[in-house]
Design an enzyme around this catalytic site. Structure first.
Site, mmCIF file in Angstrom:
data_model
loop_
_atom_site.group_PDB
_atom_site.id
_atom_site.type_symbol
_atom_site.label_atom_id
_atom_site.label_comp_id
_atom_site.label_asym_id
_atom_site.label_seq_id
_atom_site.Cartn_x
_atom_site.Cartn_y
_atom_site.Cartn_z
ATOM 1 C CG ASP A 8 6.595 -19.338 23.894
ATOM 2 O OD1 ASP A 8 6.493 -20.069 24.896
ATOM 3 O OD2 ASP A 8 7.624 -19.274 23.215
ATOM 4 C CD GLU A 39 11.093 -16.914 21.010
ATOM 5 O OE1 GLU A 39 12.250 -16.621 20.672
ATOM 6 O OE2 GLU A 39 10.481 -17.899 20.567
ATOM 7 C CG ASN A 40 7.624 -16.199 18.341
ATOM 8 O OD1 ASN A 40 8.205 -15.750 17.351
ATOM 9 N ND2 ASN A 40 7.863 -17.410 18.811
ATOM 10 C CG ASN A 67 14.277 -19.849 18.927
ATOM 11 O OD1 ASN A 67 13.424 -19.840 19.810
ATOM 12 N ND2 ASN A 67 14.020 -20.253 17.698
ATOM 13 C CG HIS A 68 12.066 -16.470 16.967
ATOM 14 N ND1 HIS A 68 12.813 -16.840 15.869
ATOM 15 C CD2 HIS A 68 11.086 -17.401 17.085
ATOM 16 C CE1 HIS A 68 12.307 -17.950 15.340
ATOM 17 N NE2 HIS A 68 11.264 -18.305 16.067
ATOM 18 C CG HIS A 148 12.548 -20.195 24.421
ATOM 19 N ND1 HIS A 148 11.228 -19.834 24.613
ATOM 20 C CD2 HIS A 148 12.720 -20.229 23.075
ATOM 21 C CE1 HIS A 148 10.650 -19.639 23.446
ATOM 22 N NE2 HIS A 148 11.528 -19.887 22.496
ATOM 23 C CG HIS A 175 4.274 -21.945 20.786
ATOM 24 N ND1 HIS A 175 3.853 -21.008 19.861
ATOM 25 C CD2 HIS A 175 5.488 -21.512 21.204
ATOM 26 C CE1 HIS A 175 4.765 -20.066 19.729
ATOM 27 N NE2 HIS A 175 5.774 -20.361 20.542
#
Length: 255
Positions: A8, A39-40, A67-68, A148, A175
């Site tokens: 990530d 995604e982040n 999920n983001h 994920h 992470h």
């Protein structure tokens, strides 16, 4: 085929550090395809067209989600227009974008699948059934799955479920890079979590002071990503046999 899968990427520091170290590492290790969880990657959270383009321009071939993935409204049209930007494939029908893509290298086709776990996360379709459906519909020489998910048990379960049918199942989301990289009995490479790309002195990429304040006061706290701090890039390097689709070697990477 050699595939680099990156954990990530967190906000601007993570994006900038990836751009700093990835090109030389790709050349040195003769990497064919780079898959990265983004995604982040946007400042705040989620992913934006700007952060996605930044990762692609830095040498990433496929960006996986989590999920983001749909948290930022600005990404909706970009997901539709960009085949190699993925959101989880087991999102409900009607969501923007796609959950898988095929990278065609001429002598080898690599299927990349992005999936989201069910345990301790929002209700979503079964990642097991979704993977089964995609594998039945799409033909490729090698297949890698970015799962994920929160729970290690769920990640391992998917690894064994797909063992021998995909080249690798790698976990993201926590992470924290795990030390359990292995090749499962039927030839699938596996690791519970790739780790992250971002500040070393952080809690999952967020300033420690912010997280400690939140956990000790229970008051709303704006999470900030440390700037100007030393960073790291974590992931795994996979050697895949394009004739059998098996994983021949999996090595943890930390730059």
């Amino acid at each position: 085929m050699r595939v680099l899968m990156i954990g990530d990427v967190v906000s601007q520091p993570g994006c900038e550090y990836l751009r700093k170290v990835l090109p030389a590492y790709k050349k040195q290790q003769m990497v064919d395809v780079v898959v990265c969880n983004g995604e982040n990657s946007a400042v705040g959270n989620g992913i934006l067209p700007h952060s996605a383009n930044y990762l692609f321009d830095s040498g990433v071939d496929v960006i996986t989600g989590g999920n983001h993935s749909l948290r930022r409204r600005e990404i909706q049209d970009y997901l539709e227009e960009t085949p190699n930007l993925l959101r989880p494939a087991n999102y409900p029908d009607g969501c923007y974008g796609s959950g898988y893509t095929v990278v065609d290298l001429g002598n080898c086709r690599l299927l990349v699948i992005s999936l989201l776990g069910q345990v301790y996360l929002d209700p979503i379709g079964s990642p097991f059934a979704c993977a089964e459906r995609i594998l039945g519909e799409v033909k490729a020489d090698c297949t890698v799955v970015d799962f994920h998910a929160e729970a290690t048990g769920e990640k391992l379960a998917l690894g064994y479920y797909l063992d021998g049918r995909v080249s690798a199942v790698v976990g993201t989301h926590t992470h924290v890079q795990t030390a359990d990289e292995t090749i499962l009995p039927q030839g699938t490479g596996y690791i519970s979590d790739l780790g992250m790309t971002g500040p070393v002195r952080s809690i999952l990429g967020v300033s420690p002071e912010c997280v400690v304040r939140r956990m000790t006061t229970y008051l709303p706290t704006r999470f900030e990503v440390p700037a100007g701090e030393p960073c790291k890039l974590e992931g795994v390097l996979l050697d895949l046999d394009r004739k059998t689709g098996k994983c021949m070697k999996i090595v943890r990477v930390r730059l």
